[in-house]
Write a protein that holds these residues in place. Structure first.
Motif, PDB file in Angstrom:
ATOM      1  N   VAL A   1     -68.601  -5.033  65.391  1.00 15.85           N
ATOM      2  CA  VAL A   1     -69.537  -4.496  66.379  1.00 15.85           C
ATOM      3  C   VAL A   1     -70.111  -5.615  67.249  1.00 15.85           C
ATOM      4  CG1 VAL A   1     -71.798  -3.394  66.661  1.00 15.85           C
ATOM      5  CG2 VAL A   1     -70.134  -2.439  65.067  1.00 15.85           C
ATOM      6  N   VAL A   2     -70.529  -6.706  66.609  1.00 14.86           N
ATOM      7  CA  VAL A   2     -71.217  -7.774  67.343  1.00 14.86           C
ATOM      8  C   VAL A   2     -70.262  -8.601  68.198  1.00 14.86           C
ATOM      9  CG1 VAL A   2     -72.562  -9.898  67.066  1.00 14.86           C
ATOM     10  CG2 VAL A   2     -73.096  -7.909  65.678  1.00 14.86           C
ATOM     11  N   SER A   3     -69.137  -9.050  67.608  1.00 18.53           N
ATOM     12  CA  SER A   3     -68.274  -9.982  68.329  1.00 18.53           C
ATOM     13  C   SER A   3     -66.884  -9.436  68.636  1.00 18.53           C
ATOM     14  CB  SER A   3     -68.125 -11.271  67.521  1.00 18.53           C
ATOM     15  OG  SER A   3     -67.404 -11.025  66.327  1.00 18.53           O
ATOM     16  N   GLY A   4     -66.572  -8.230  68.137  1.00 16.35           N
ATOM     17  CA  GLY A   4     -65.243  -7.670  68.359  1.00 16.35           C
ATOM     18  C   GLY A   4     -64.196  -8.218  67.409  1.00 16.35           C
ATOM     19  N   GLU A   5     -64.616  -9.040  66.451  1.00 22.26           N
ATOM     20  CA  GLU A   5     -63.693  -9.634  65.479  1.00 22.26           C
ATOM     21  C   GLU A   5     -63.189  -8.552  64.525  1.00 22.26           C
ATOM     22  OE1 GLU A   5     -64.034 -12.584  61.646  1.00 22.26           O
ATOM     23  OE2 GLU A   5     -65.421 -12.902  63.303  1.00 22.26           O
ATOM     24  N   THR A   6     -61.883  -8.531  64.306  1.00 20.82           N
ATOM     25  CA  THR A   6     -61.311  -7.541  63.398  1.00 20.82           C
ATOM     26  C   THR A   6     -60.715  -8.238  62.180  1.00 20.82           C
ATOM     27  OG1 THR A   6     -59.136  -7.598  64.450  1.00 20.82           O
ATOM     28  CG2 THR A   6     -60.718  -5.993  65.298  1.00 20.82           C
ATOM     29  N   VAL A   7     -60.638  -7.508  61.066  1.00 21.28           N
ATOM     30  CA  VAL A   7     -60.047  -8.070  59.855  1.00 21.28           C
ATOM     31  C   VAL A   7     -58.529  -7.992  59.907  1.00 21.28           C
ATOM     32  CG1 VAL A   7     -62.041  -7.615  58.387  1.00 21.28           C
ATOM     33  CG2 VAL A   7     -60.271  -5.877  58.610  1.00 21.28           C
ATOM     34  N   ASP A   8     -58.003  -7.221  60.837  1.00 15.29           N
ATOM     35  CA  ASP A   8     -56.566  -6.995  60.911  1.00 15.29           C
ATOM     36  C   ASP A   8     -56.215  -6.661  62.365  1.00 15.29           C
ATOM     37  OD1 ASP A   8     -53.927  -6.346  60.394  1.00 15.29           O
ATOM     38  OD2 ASP A   8     -54.363  -4.506  59.327  1.00 15.29           O
ATOM     39  N   PRO A   9     -55.154  -7.251  62.906  1.00 15.86           N
ATOM     40  CA  PRO A   9     -54.804  -6.939  64.290  1.00 15.86           C
ATOM     41  C   PRO A   9     -54.293  -5.512  64.480  1.00 15.86           C
ATOM     42  CG  PRO A   9     -53.160  -8.395  63.323  1.00 15.86           C
ATOM     43  CD  PRO A   9     -54.274  -8.264  62.334  1.00 15.86           C
ATOM     44  N   LEU A  10     -53.846  -4.856  63.394  1.00 18.28           N
ATOM     45  CA  LEU A  10     -53.389  -3.473  63.521  1.00 18.28           C
ATOM     46  C   LEU A  10     -54.593  -2.543  63.470  1.00 18.28           C
ATOM     47  CD1 LEU A  10     -50.176  -3.346  61.285  1.00 18.28           C
ATOM     48  CD2 LEU A  10     -50.339  -3.526  63.754  1.00 18.28           C
ATOM     49  N   THR A  11     -54.874  -1.914  64.594  1.00 14.38           N
ATOM     50  CA  THR A  11     -55.980  -0.960  64.668  1.00 14.38           C
ATOM     51  C   THR A  11     -55.454   0.349  65.256  1.00 14.38           C
ATOM     52  OG1 THR A  11     -56.669  -1.533  66.923  1.00 14.38           O
ATOM     53  CG2 THR A  11     -57.594  -2.856  65.132  1.00 14.38           C
ATOM     54  N   LYS A  12     -56.327   1.322  65.341  1.00  6.05           N
ATOM     55  CA  LYS A  12     -55.938   2.610  65.913  1.00  6.05           C
ATOM     56  C   LYS A  12     -55.954   2.585  67.439  1.00  6.05           C
ATOM     57  CE  LYS A  12     -57.224   5.298  61.927  1.00  6.05           C
ATOM     58  NZ  LYS A  12     -58.380   5.338  61.089  1.00  6.05           N
ATOM     59  N   LEU A  13     -56.477   1.517  68.021  1.00  7.99           N
ATOM     60  CA  LEU A  13     -56.497   1.396  69.478  1.00  7.99           C
ATOM     61  C   LEU A  13     -55.190   0.775  69.943  1.00  7.99           C
ATOM     62  CD1 LEU A  13     -60.089   0.074  70.189  1.00  7.99           C
ATOM     63  CD2 LEU A  13     -59.214   2.378  70.495  1.00  7.99           C
ATOM     64  N   GLU A  14     -54.450   1.511  70.711  1.00  6.42           N
ATOM     65  CA  GLU A  14     -53.166   1.018  71.215  1.00  6.42           C
ATOM     66  C   GLU A  14     -53.257   0.838  72.722  1.00  6.42           C
ATOM     67  OE1 GLU A  14     -49.952   3.453  69.888  1.00  6.42           O
ATOM     68  OE2 GLU A  14     -50.452   3.179  67.795  1.00  6.42           O
ATOM     69  N   LEU A  15     -53.877  -0.258  73.116  1.00  8.44           N
ATOM     70  CA  LEU A  15     -54.024  -0.576  74.528  1.00  8.44           C
ATOM     71  C   LEU A  15     -53.243  -1.841  74.834  1.00  8.44           C
ATOM     72  CD1 LEU A  15     -57.877  -0.057  74.889  1.00  8.44           C
ATOM     73  CD2 LEU A  15     -56.092   1.479  75.662  1.00  8.44           C
ATOM     74  N   ARG A  16     -52.658  -1.891  76.018  1.00 11.25           N
ATOM     75  CA  ARG A  16     -51.899  -3.079  76.412  1.00 11.25           C
ATOM     76  C   ARG A  16     -52.838  -4.274  76.530  1.00 11.25           C
ATOM     77  NH1 ARG A  16     -48.430  -2.198  81.516  1.00 11.25           N
ATOM     78  NH2 ARG A  16     -50.496  -1.887  82.357  1.00 11.25           N
ATOM     79  N   ASN A  17     -54.008  -4.057  77.093  1.00 10.76           N
ATOM     80  CA  ASN A  17     -55.007  -5.111  77.218  1.00 10.76           C
ATOM     81  C   ASN A  17     -56.319  -4.545  76.689  1.00 10.76           C
ATOM     82  OD1 ASN A  17     -56.458  -7.353  77.821  1.00 10.76           O
ATOM     83  ND2 ASN A  17     -56.197  -7.234  80.032  1.00 10.76           N
TER      84      ASN A  17
END
Length: 196
Positions: A88-104
């Motif tokens: 939430v604070v920095s946009g850091e994720t624990v895994d690059p695979l997320t449900k968001l599939e955006l090119r950018n």
């Protein structure tokens, strides 16, 4: 581009250079707004959270040694709260695979972009929380199984958790896969990718 990258020494410079190579186009702005608008319904987040919670809650029951996975659930919850906060604070994720599939992922700049991305950020935070739980459940389950094979108990499992590489060389990767499976973010198989 590759030649220019070889002239950079600092990983932060390389990351910035790579990010600057892609300038979002008008369709990227539209796509980011549209995807986040689709995710803005509270029912989307309710379904995501409840389905992930159900899977995380039933996982200890599925396995022999459920006590170890229950312990993993408790430790994973603490890790998950931290991971969700970072998402939430920095946009850091624990895994690059997320449900968001955006090119950018960050096409719209500034405060407007942060506001538009709130639904997507919430979805990533929810998944970070539950991925951490799944990750810890799997590591604790593997540590407990190894301790049992060695004819030792929870004390040995605690020792193994201090250095998961002692469990097996792939323990970390297996735990990541379980986190992805439990949050429905594991990659599609060949048939699924063809359909997509």
């Amino acid at each position: 581009i590759a030649n220019k990258m070889t002239m950079l020494d600092d990983p932060a410079q390389i990351a910035k250079f790579a990010k600057d190579q892609y300038k979002p186009k008008f369709l990227d702005y539209i796509q980011e707004f549209w995807i986040n608008a689709l995710l803005s319904s509270p029912s989307t987040h309710l379904v995501n959270t409840l389905s992930n919670a159900l899977v995380a809650g039933l996982t200890p029951i599925e396995y022999f040694g459920a006590g170890a996975r229950l312990l993993g659930t408790l430790h994973g919850t603490i890790d998950g709260l931290r991971a969700a906060g970072r998402a939430v604070v920095s946009g850091e994720t624990v895994d690059p695979l997320t449900k968001l599939e955006l090119r950018n992922q960050e096409s719209i700049p500034g405060l407007a972009g942060k506001i538009v991305r709130l639904p997507g950020t919430a979805l990533v935070a929810e998944d970070a929380f539950f991925k951490s739980i799944g990750y810890r459940q799997e590591l604790w389950g593997q540590a407990f199984r190894k301790a049992q094979k060695e004819k030792k108990g929870y004390k040995r499992a605690y020792e193994l958790m201090k250095n998961p590489d002692q469990i097996s060389p792939d323990a970390h990767l297996d735990a990541i896969d379980i986190g992805r499976y439990q949050t429905f973010t594991n990659p599609l198989g060949t048939a699924g990718q063809a359909i997509q």
